[in-house]
Design an enzyme around this catalytic site. Structure first.
Site, PDB file in Angstrom:
ATOM      1  N   ASN A 196      -9.041   1.705   9.789  1.00 45.47           N
ATOM      2  CA  ASN A 196      -8.156   1.477  10.925  1.00 45.47           C
ATOM      3  C   ASN A 196      -8.702   2.225  12.132  1.00 45.47           C
ATOM      4  O   ASN A 196      -9.293   1.649  13.039  1.00 45.47           O
ATOM      5  CB  ASN A 196      -6.721   1.880  10.613  1.00 45.47           C
ATOM      6  N   SER A 197      -8.560   3.558  12.134  1.00 42.89           N
ATOM      7  CA  SER A 197      -8.934   4.352  13.302  1.00 42.89           C
ATOM      8  C   SER A 197     -10.397   4.186  13.693  1.00 42.89           C
ATOM      9  O   SER A 197     -10.724   4.162  14.885  1.00 42.89           O
ATOM     10  CB  SER A 197      -8.645   5.842  13.050  1.00 42.89           C
ATOM     11  N   GLY A 210      -7.927   9.578   9.756  1.00 46.84           N
ATOM     12  CA  GLY A 210      -8.247   9.700  11.166  1.00 46.84           C
ATOM     13  C   GLY A 210      -9.343  10.677  11.528  1.00 46.84           C
ATOM     14  O   GLY A 210      -9.661  10.840  12.704  1.00 46.84           O
ATOM     15  N   ALA A 233      -9.333   5.719   4.179  1.00 46.09           N
ATOM     16  CA  ALA A 233      -9.173   6.884   5.070  1.00 46.09           C
ATOM     17  C   ALA A 233     -10.428   7.752   5.145  1.00 46.09           C
ATOM     18  O   ALA A 233     -11.098   8.009   4.143  1.00 46.09           O
ATOM     19  CB  ALA A 233      -7.996   7.755   4.661  1.00 46.09           C
ATOM     20  N   GLY A 234     -10.732   8.175   6.367  1.00 51.81           N
ATOM     21  CA  GLY A 234     -11.781   9.151   6.597  1.00 51.81           C
ATOM     22  C   GLY A 234     -13.136   8.609   6.993  1.00 51.81           C
ATOM     23  O   GLY A 234     -14.018   9.377   7.378  1.00 51.81           O
ATOM     24  N   LYS A 243       0.874  -1.167   0.000  1.00 52.78           N
ATOM     25  CA  LYS A 243       0.000   0.000   0.000  1.00 52.78           C
ATOM     26  C   LYS A 243       0.910   1.216   0.000  1.00 52.78           C
ATOM     27  O   LYS A 243       1.634   1.471   0.962  1.00 52.78           O
ATOM     28  CB  LYS A 243      -0.898   0.010   1.235  1.00 52.78           C
TER      29      LYS A 243
END
Length: 265
Positions: free
Chosen positions: A206-207, A157, A184-185, A96
Site C-alpha cells: 500500500n504505502s 509503513g 507490510a514493510g 484480511k
C-alpha cells in the site's frame, strides 16, 4: 497461479487503497498493477456513506476481488464485529484480519489474532491474518483453520524491506505447502523481488505505492518485480559460493599462463 481457499488468482500482487493523492491516481495504479485483490478498510471506506460512495463505485468498476480488512482493531470482539460488518457491506466472506497489539509499531497481537481467526473461520470467513514471522504463532493460526498467512517484512509503513530475513526464510522452509504472502514493510520493488526469490507466494503493498512520487509507475514496477522474483525462484537460482568458478573452461585454450609472475624476484 496464486491459490488459497480453493481460489486461484492470475497475479501474485495484492494492492491497498489508502493514502493515494486522488481517486483517479489510485484507479490508474490499480490498472497498472493488475493485482489479484484490492484491500479496503471498512473504517476508512464505508460504501454506505456519501464519502465512500465514489470509491465504492470505482472498486466495483475495477472488477477485481475485494479483500476488506479490520485495520485499527485492538480487540477480538472489535475485529470480529468489523469483519461481520464488512461482509454485509462488501458482500464477500474474504477478510484480511488485522489485530494490533502495539500502537507505535503496529505489531500484530498474535495471541488475540489466533482467537479472532478461530471465531471468524467458524463463521464461514476466508481469513488472511496479518501476522509476524514467528513460526509458532503461524502454526497456531494454521491450527485455527487459516489456509494462508500474511507475515510482515517490517512494521507497517516503514519501507525497510525484510528486516529479519533469517526468520522469514525459516518460515518458508518449515511451511513449504502453505501460501505465504508478505504483508507490510516493503518499500522498493527490489524488496518484493527478494522475498519472491525466497519462495514466498505473493506480496501485499500500500504505502510503498501510494506514498511514492509516482504511484502509477511504482505500481507497475512492483508488479514486474513480483513476477521477476517468482520466475527466478522457479528457475532455481545457482547456489552462492565464497570461491570463484570460471564460466569458461581452461581445457582447449591456446595458451597456458604460468603463475611464475606471482613468485618473488
Amino acid at each position: 497461479m496464486l491459490t488459497f481457499y480453493g481460489h486461484s488468482f492470475p497475479s501474485r500482487l495484492l494492492l491497498g487503497t489508502a493514502a493515494y493523492p486522488s481517486l483517479d491516481i489510485m484507479r490508474q495504479a490499480v490498472a497498472a498493477a493488475e493485482p489479484a485483490m484490492i484491500t479496503v478498510a471498512l473504517r476508512r471506506h464505508n460504501p454506505a456513506s456519501d464519502s465512500g460512495g465514489e470509491l465504492w463505485t470505482l472498486l466495483q468498476e475495477a472488477g477485481i476481488p475485494l479483500l476488506p480488512n479490520t485495520a485499527g482493531c485492538l480487540s477480538v470482539q472489535e475485529a470480529v464485529t468489523t469483519a461481520q460488518m464488512a461482509r454485509e457491506l462488501f458482500d464477500t466472506d474474504w477478510i484480511k484480519l488485522e489485530l494490533i497489539g502495539h500502537d507505535d509499531t503496529l505489531q500484530p497481537d498474535v495471541f488475540q489474532l489466533v482467537e479472532a481467526a478461530d471465531i471468524l473461520i467458524r463463521d464461514g470467513f476466508k481469513v488472511l491474518p496479518y501476522c509476524t514471522e514467528d513460526l509458532i504463532a503461524c502454526r497456531r493460526l494454521l491450527d485455527a483453520g487459516c489456509q494462508a498467512l500474511m507475515p510482515w517484512a517490517a512494521p507497517i509503513g516503514t519501507g525497510l524491506g525484510a528486516v529479519n530475513g533469517y526468520a522469514l526464510r525459516l518460515l518458508r522452509d518449515r511451511l513449504p505447502d502453505i501460501p505465504l504472502i508478505i504483508d507490510a514493510g516493503l518499500g522498493l520493488p527490489s524488496h518484493a523481488a527478494q522475498v519472491m526469490e525466497w519462495g514466498f507466494d505473493g506480496v501485499l503493498l500500500n504505502s510503498a505505492v501510494s506514498r511514492s512520487g509516482n504511484p502509477v509507475q511504482m505500481a507497475k514496477a512492483f508488479a514486474q518485480a513480483t513476477e521477476a522474483g517468482r520466475n527466478a525462484y522457479e528457475a532455481v537460482p545457482m547456489p552462492p559460493s565464497e570461491h570463484t568458478r570460471a564460466s569458461t573452461p581452461t581445457v582447449g585454450q591456446p595458451f597456458w599462463h604460468s603463475d611464475s609472475y606471482n613468485q618473488p624476484t
